[in-house]
Design an enzyme around this catalytic site. Structure first.
Site, short mmCIF file in Angstrom:
data_model
loop_
_atom_site.label_atom_id
_atom_site.label_comp_id
_atom_site.label_asym_id
_atom_site.label_seq_id
_atom_site.Cartn_x
_atom_site.Cartn_y
_atom_site.Cartn_z
N GLY A 10 -12.53 -3.83 -0.94
CA GLY A 10 -11.34 -4.36 -1.26
C GLY A 10 -10.43 -4.76 -0.06
O GLY A 10 -10.89 -4.35 1.14
N PHE A 11 -9.55 -5.43 -0.06
CA PHE A 11 -8.52 -5.99 0.98
C PHE A 11 -7.97 -4.46 1.72
O PHE A 11 -8.23 -4.57 2.84
CB PHE A 11 -7.40 -6.88 0.19
CG PHE A 11 -6.23 -6.61 1.03
CD1 PHE A 11 -5.91 -7.41 2.22
CD2 PHE A 11 -4.84 -6.29 0.57
CE1 PHE A 11 -5.21 -7.46 3.18
CE2 PHE A 11 -3.44 -6.33 1.11
CZ PHE A 11 -3.75 -7.07 2.53
N ASP A 31 -17.98 0.46 -4.03
CA ASP A 31 -17.22 -0.85 -4.53
C ASP A 31 -18.33 -1.43 -5.60
O ASP A 31 -19.43 -1.46 -5.36
CB ASP A 31 -16.77 -1.74 -3.51
CG ASP A 31 -15.69 -2.59 -4.00
OD1 ASP A 31 -14.86 -2.43 -3.31
OD2 ASP A 31 -15.84 -3.33 -4.79
N GLY A 36 -13.51 -6.65 -4.85
CA GLY A 36 -13.81 -6.62 -3.37
C GLY A 36 -15.10 -7.55 -3.16
O GLY A 36 -15.59 -8.13 -4.05
N LEU A 76 -9.17 4.02 -4.23
CA LEU A 76 -8.42 2.87 -4.04
C LEU A 76 -8.89 1.85 -5.14
O LEU A 76 -8.32 0.97 -5.33
CB LEU A 76 -8.63 2.11 -2.64
CG LEU A 76 -8.01 2.74 -1.58
CD1 LEU A 76 -8.45 1.87 -0.20
CD2 LEU A 76 -6.56 2.81 -1.40
N THR A 95 -10.09 0.60 -16.43
CA THR A 95 -10.56 0.87 -14.94
C THR A 95 -9.57 1.87 -14.35
O THR A 95 -9.96 2.64 -13.83
CB THR A 95 -10.43 -0.61 -14.18
OG1 THR A 95 -11.36 -1.61 -15.13
CG2 THR A 95 -11.00 -0.16 -12.79
N ALA A 117 -4.33 6.00 -4.99
CA ALA A 117 -3.46 4.65 -4.78
C ALA A 117 -2.58 4.47 -5.91
O ALA A 117 -3.23 4.45 -7.07
CB ALA A 117 -4.25 3.46 -4.41
N TYR A 149 -0.35 -2.10 -16.41
CA TYR A 149 -0.38 -1.96 -15.24
C TYR A 149 0.20 -0.80 -14.71
O TYR A 149 -0.33 0.13 -14.34
CB TYR A 149 -0.33 -3.09 -14.15
CG TYR A 149 -0.82 -2.87 -12.90
CD1 TYR A 149 -1.89 -2.32 -12.31
CD2 TYR A 149 0.07 -2.91 -11.51
CE1 TYR A 149 -2.54 -2.03 -11.02
CE2 TYR A 149 -0.35 -2.92 -10.26
CZ TYR A 149 -1.71 -2.29 -10.12
OH TYR A 149 -1.87 -2.15 -8.82
N LYS A 153 -1.00 3.19 -13.96
CA LYS A 153 -1.00 3.72 -12.69
C LYS A 153 0.11 5.05 -12.71
O LYS A 153 -0.27 6.10 -12.17
CB LYS A 153 -0.32 2.60 -11.63
CG LYS A 153 -1.40 1.98 -11.13
CD LYS A 153 -2.39 2.80 -10.31
CE LYS A 153 -3.38 1.90 -9.78
NZ LYS A 153 -4.60 2.86 -9.05
#
Ligand code: UDP
Length: 325
Positions: A10-11, A31, A36, A76, A95, A117, A149, A153
């Site tokens: 990913g980024f 990944d 990604g 992440l 996820t 994260a 979201y 988290k």
């Protein structure tokens, strides 16, 4: 030291790999290439100390095998981007929660340290400026997918603290504020790569709502520096940290700054939220991190100026445009 990174393609993951290899550390990246891409891993293929697996962070045997081979894990892998979350709430919740359960479960077997994260979204609609780590969370109603979201988290954070307290797993939680820079794609709704691409293509720059909502953008290089320092700081285990830059800008100002920096003649066009997202979408008015805790623990805080960040994102989008033209 060998670091296992879920979401390595990913980024943020790819920048973290770069930073760790630069420091002479070893990396094992995992990944599933959902958001990604292999393109992000290409620069590291064949590099000494780098290895990767294509697979899911939900695959417990695979995660356990990778985690066992490493000294520390940086988790992440997650569903990110407001657009993805609003359009695929089931995928987002599953996820984000299941993968963290898998990672923490594997870590608990061997008492291995994990960085997880999280996101500034957990502060929700809170109006306090800036947000400090022990502030209350102010989330919206469950009928609105956006908050799924933040909730997923927040649950990851509860899980992280629970594993730390009950199972003695060393866990650090990092709340990333809007993190931007080269390699980020605008595909999942992120504003800065979108504005940069639009400005370079001469397309309208799409400001959602009245543009008076504000954000603070942190350079991804600063974000990964913060992660590297946190996992190297013993007293950081069992703690949660904001990771972000506190230079605030409204989205309308951002549009003007990107346009000017690109030398673009694009029109700046306001788009109602109801057109940009689903009906009933709620945005947050301001989001500013208090980064004193990060600085107190690590001696570091993200400081790359927004002007530099905009220049880096424009250079990256220019290179992509040239590659595609
Ligand atoms: N936004 C915008 N135009 C775009 C994409 C996003 O005006 O093309 C706005 C979005 O509504 C939000 C801000 O920019 O107010 C930041 O959006 P992003 O999705 O990058 O991150 P968020 O802070 O919402 O997680």
């Amino acid at each position: 030291m060998k670091v296992f990174i879920t979401g390595g393609a990913g980024f943020i993951g790819s920048h973290l790999i770069e930073r760790l290899l630069e420091r002479g550390q070893q990396v094992l990246a995992l990944d599933d290439l959902s958001t990604g891409s292999m393109e992000n891993l290409e620069p590291f293929l064949g590099r000494k100390g780098f290895d990767y697996r294509i697979g899911s962070a939900l695959d417990a045997p695979l995660v356990t095998e990778c985690l066992d081979r490493c000294d520390v894990t940086v988790h992440l892998a997650a569903a990110v981007g407001v657009r993805l979350i609003v359009e695929h709430p089931v995928h987002t919740i599953e996820t984000n929660v299941k993968a963290t359960e898998v990672v923490l479960g594997a870590a608990a077997k061997k008492q291995k340290p994990v960085f997880i994260a999280s996101t500034s979204e957990v502060y929700g609609k809170g109006l306090k400026i800036p947000f400090a780590e022990d502030d209350d969370l102010t989330l919206g109603a469950t009928v609105n997918s956006r908050w799924a979201y933040a909730c997923s988290k927040a649950l990851d954070e509860w899980l992280g603290f629970a594993y730390f307290r009950e199972k003695k797993v060393p866990v650090i939680l990092g709340r990333f504020f809007n993190t931007v820079g080269p390699r980020q794609t605008g595909r999942y709704g992120m504003v800065l790569p979108n504005f940069a691409r639009q400005a370079l293509a001469g397309e309208p720059i799409t400001v959602y709502g009245n543009g008076q909502q504000s954000r603070c953008f942190g350079h991804v290089k600063d974000a990964v520096e913060a992660v590297v320092r946190l996992i190297g700081t013993d007293k950081a285990w069992g703690q949660v940290f904001n990771i972000g830059n506190d230079e605030e800008v409204t989205i309308e100002q951002l549009a003007h700054r990107v346009k000017a920096a690109a030398g673009s003649s694009s029109e700046i066009r306001r788009i109602p939220y109801s057109e940009a997202y689903a009906e009933g979408f709620e945005d947050m008015a301001r989001r500013v991190p208090d980064v004193r805790k990060l600085e107190a623990f690590t001696g570091f805080r993200p400081r790359t100026p927004l002007q530099q960040i905009i220049a880096d994102v424009l250079a990256d989008q220019r290179a992509r445009k040239a590659a595609n033209d």
